[in-house]
Design an enzyme around this catalytic site. Structure first.
Site, short mmCIF file in Angstrom:
data_model
loop_
_atom_site.label_atom_id
_atom_site.label_comp_id
_atom_site.label_asym_id
_atom_site.label_seq_id
_atom_site.Cartn_x
_atom_site.Cartn_y
_atom_site.Cartn_z
N ALA A 1 -65.95 71.07 46.52
CA ALA A 1 -66.25 70.56 45.18
C ALA A 1 -66.18 71.67 44.14
O ALA A 1 -65.57 71.50 43.07
CB ALA A 1 -67.63 69.89 45.17
N GLN B 1 -64.25 68.49 60.01
CA GLN B 1 -63.16 68.41 60.97
C GLN B 1 -62.35 67.14 60.83
O GLN B 1 -61.13 67.14 60.76
CB GLN B 1 -63.73 68.47 62.39
CG GLN B 1 -64.53 69.70 62.69
CD GLN B 1 -65.29 69.52 63.99
OE1 GLN B 1 -64.69 69.53 65.05
NE2 GLN B 1 -66.58 69.35 63.89
N GLY B 2 -63.08 66.00 60.81
CA GLY B 2 -62.46 64.69 60.99
C GLY B 2 -61.36 64.36 60.02
O GLY B 2 -60.23 64.08 60.41
N GLY B 3 -61.63 64.36 58.72
CA GLY B 3 -60.57 64.02 57.79
C GLY B 3 -61.06 63.56 56.44
O GLY B 3 -62.24 63.67 56.11
N ARG C 1 -72.26 54.62 59.99
CA ARG C 1 -73.00 55.72 60.61
C ARG C 1 -74.47 55.42 60.85
O ARG C 1 -75.01 55.73 61.91
CB ARG C 1 -72.89 56.96 59.72
CG ARG C 1 -71.61 57.67 59.94
CD ARG C 1 -71.63 59.01 59.29
NE ARG C 1 -70.52 59.77 59.83
CZ ARG C 1 -70.05 60.88 59.31
NH1 ARG C 1 -70.59 61.37 58.21
NH2 ARG C 1 -69.06 61.51 59.88
C1 LIG Z 1 -69.73 70.00 60.58
C2 LIG Z 1 -69.39 69.09 59.43
C3 LIG Z 1 -68.32 68.20 59.54
C4 LIG Z 1 -67.99 67.36 58.47
N1 LIG Z 1 -66.91 66.54 58.57
C5 LIG Z 1 -66.51 65.83 57.48
C6 LIG Z 1 -65.30 65.10 57.49
O1 LIG Z 1 -64.56 65.09 58.48
N2 LIG Z 1 -64.95 64.42 56.37
C7 LIG Z 1 -65.72 64.41 55.23
O2 LIG Z 1 -65.34 63.79 54.25
N3 LIG Z 1 -66.88 65.11 55.21
C8 LIG Z 1 -67.27 65.83 56.27
N4 LIG Z 1 -68.43 66.55 56.24
C9 LIG Z 1 -69.20 66.56 54.99
C10 LIG Z 1 -68.51 67.43 53.95
O3 LIG Z 1 -67.82 68.47 54.56
C11 LIG Z 1 -69.51 68.02 52.98
O4 LIG Z 1 -70.44 67.08 52.59
C12 LIG Z 1 -68.78 68.51 51.76
O5 LIG Z 1 -67.73 69.34 52.16
C13 LIG Z 1 -69.72 69.22 50.82
O6 LIG Z 1 -68.95 69.95 49.92
P1 LIG Z 1 -69.65 70.65 48.71
O7 LIG Z 1 -68.59 71.45 48.04
O8 LIG Z 1 -70.41 69.68 47.92
O9 LIG Z 1 -70.73 71.62 49.39
P2 LIG Z 1 -70.52 72.83 50.40
O10 LIG Z 1 -69.20 72.81 51.03
O11 LIG Z 1 -71.71 72.84 51.28
O12 LIG Z 1 -70.55 74.09 49.43
C14 LIG Z 1 -71.74 74.44 48.75
C15 LIG Z 1 -71.56 75.83 48.16
O13 LIG Z 1 -72.68 76.15 47.34
C16 LIG Z 1 -73.17 77.44 47.71
N5 LIG Z 1 -74.60 77.48 47.35
C17 LIG Z 1 -75.63 76.82 47.92
N6 LIG Z 1 -76.78 77.14 47.28
C18 LIG Z 1 -76.45 77.99 46.28
C19 LIG Z 1 -77.19 78.69 45.28
N7 LIG Z 1 -78.52 78.58 45.16
N8 LIG Z 1 -76.53 79.52 44.43
C20 LIG Z 1 -75.18 79.69 44.53
N9 LIG Z 1 -74.43 79.05 45.46
C21 LIG Z 1 -75.06 78.21 46.31
C22 LIG Z 1 -72.88 77.53 49.19
O14 LIG Z 1 -72.92 78.86 49.64
C23 LIG Z 1 -71.48 76.90 49.23
O15 LIG Z 1 -70.51 77.85 48.83
C24 LIG Z 1 -68.77 67.40 57.28
C25 LIG Z 1 -69.84 68.28 57.18
C26 LIG Z 1 -70.16 69.14 58.23
C27 LIG Z 1 -71.31 70.08 58.08
#
Ligand SMILES: Cc1cc2nc3c(=O)[nH]c(=O)nc-3n(C[C@H](O)[C@H](O)[C@H](O)COP(=O)(O)OP(=O)(O)OC[C@H]3O[C@@H](n4cnc5c(N)ncnc54)[C@H](O)[C@@H]3O)c2cc1C
Length: 401
Positions: free
Chosen positions: A17, A49-51, A273
């Site tokens: 994101a 992993q999944g997609g 889920r």
């Molecule tokens: C093992 C696993 C498998 C998954 N498989 C899938 C899948 O197949 N398909 C799917 O759609 N979703 C999947 N998900 C869910 C999905 O990957 C996540 O919900 C999504 O990628 C979250 O993205 P994000 O950018 O919001 O947060 P994140 O990718 O968690 O990134 C958050 C960022 O914010 C930073 N951060 C946190 N706190 C602070 C702070 N106080 N100050 C500054 N930086 C901070 C972190 O270090 C990180 O860089 C999976 C999740 C996991 C854990």
């Protein structure tokens, strides 16, 4: 930290994101800074992993995708956000491909799998390292531009400053402050911290601790469904090295089924889920579960039903992990139990990703509404890209207005 000219858009977090928002803001002409807790590569997104879902099959449409999201959320999702998510999904995939993310193809089209709660095959994959491939493409796109990267910056507070916002960070060299016209919060969820508090296993990266949500709420932002945490139905339960590993839902999409101690199927393995996780909890509570060698509750996932050709293309990482741990999932069943995985709720946003605080945007797992109280698999990466792009562009426009 002296950053030279004023920052238009400050992005907090470098998962899918945050990377999508920063890149999109820069493409919209903004001067961008991205600050992240540890390294640019450390996040949950890379572990996915999944997609990623997008209605690209001949028998599919964004409207069917939206129906599936609303049904899986038990009608708790925000229909306006769901409409954006599903209608912009095909374009999000095209954007990722332009950035160099090569989705797995077959027979002249995308290889699509059906995920839990979906009425059609809609899940695009890059083998079983989809999140890694997406974040790599976004990161390389960002690094090719002029965005300022502040690694090892943990957000500790956010407050108004002049016409914009001031973010305060903890860094290895002491406190730091960055002023910006607009801010995009993309710091993910809190399931690592929540699991530690509960004494449970989690699939999450250790940086998923949720303090940014608390900071935004303290600054006056509204939240929703914050109590709705999601269990991934299939955490690895045994051997110990696989505990907390999220066994991709694509195992079930490609034929694996859940079995109790007597070898009986007890639920629709491709249900939503929350229903699949609950069915496993209930089966174990009724005494029909299996105990792992270290005494943990579990049921069987019969992965021997997956055709080897599908496993080779869509589950190579999972196979490598298990075989490295001494178990061949194509030759024997594996033990599984739900693990804490995802924060369904989050900060309230509008369709441009703006929170209820003017000039503060949110996207990805930190935002609420798109999934209501129960997310479908594959829609989180999609949400990161669709709303990351929207939030970055809108934050850039607001900063320049
Ligand atoms: C093992 C696993 C498998 C998954 N498989 C899938 C899948 O197949 N398909 C799917 O759609 N979703 C999947 N998900 C869910 C999905 O990957 C996540 O919900 C999504 O990628 C979250 O993205 P994000 O950018 O919001 O947060 P994140 O990718 O968690 O990134 C958050 C960022 O914010 C930073 N951060 C946190 N706190 C602070 C702070 N106080 N100050 C500054 N930086 C901070 C972190 O270090 C990180 O860089 C999976 C999740 C996991 C854990």
């Amino acid at each position: 930290m002296a950053l030279g000219a004023p920052i238009d858009v400050l992005v907090i977090g470098s998962g899918a994101a945050g990377l999508a928002a920063a890149l999109s803001a820069e493409l919209a002409g903004a001067r961008v800074a991205i600050a992240t807790k540890t390294t640019l590569q450390a996040n949950n997104s890379s572990k996915a992993q999944g997609g990623i879902q997008a209605a690209l099959g001949a028998d599919d449409s964004p409207a069917l995708h939206a129906e599936d999201v609303m049904r899986s959320s038990h009608d708790t999702a925000d229909p306006g956000l769901v409409e954006v998510l599903t209608s912009e999904a095909p374009d999000a995939i095209a954007w990722l491909e332009e950035l160099g993310c090569g989705f797995t193809r077959e027979n002249g089209g995308y290889r699509l799998a059906r995920c839990g709660g979906a009425s059609r095959k809609r899940l695009l994959q890059v083998g079983d390292r989809t999140g890694h491939a997406i974040t790599k493409a976004l990161r390389e796109g960002l690094e090719a531009g002029a965005a300022i990267v502040s690694a090892h910056h943990r957000l500790t507070s956010l407050g108004q400053s002049g016409a914009g916002w001031r973010a305060t960070f903890e860094t290895p060299d002491g406190a730091d402050e960055i002023d910006a016209a607009t801010v995009v919060l993309a710091s993910g969820g809190r399931c690592f911290a929540e699991a530690a508090t509960r004494g449970e296993l989690s699939t999450n990266h250790p940086n998923a601790t949720g303090e940014t949500t608390r900071i935004a709420l303290d600054a006056g932002a509204e939240g929703r469904d914050l109590d709705a945490l999601q269990y991934h139905p299939n955490g690895g339960a045994w051997p110990t090295t696989m505990q907390g590993y999220s066994i991709p839902e694509t195992t079930r999409a490609y034929g694996a089924v859940l079995l109790n101690a007597d070898g009986e199927e007890f639920t629709d393995s491709l249900g939503p889920r929350d229903e699949v996780s609950q069915a496993i909890f209930d089966e174990v509570d009724a005494g029909r579960g299996v105990l792992t060698e270290d005494g943990r509750p579990a049921v069987w996932l019969d992965t021997t039903r997956i055709p080897p050709a599908d496993a080779d293309v869509s589950l190579p990482y999972m196979l490598r992990r298990y075989r490295g741990a001494g178990i061949d999932p194509l030759a024997e069943r594996i033990l599984t139990y739900p693990v804490l995985h995802y924060q369904n709720g989050g900060l309230v946003i509008d369709t441009r990703g703006e929170t209820t605080l003017e000039g503060v945007f949110a996207c990805g797992e930190i935002a609420g509404g798109t999934h209501g109280r129960n997310r479908m698999m594959g829609n989180s990466l999609l949400e990161c890209v669709v709303f990351g792009r929207r939030a970055g562009k809108a934050a850039a426009e607001k900063a320049r207005s």
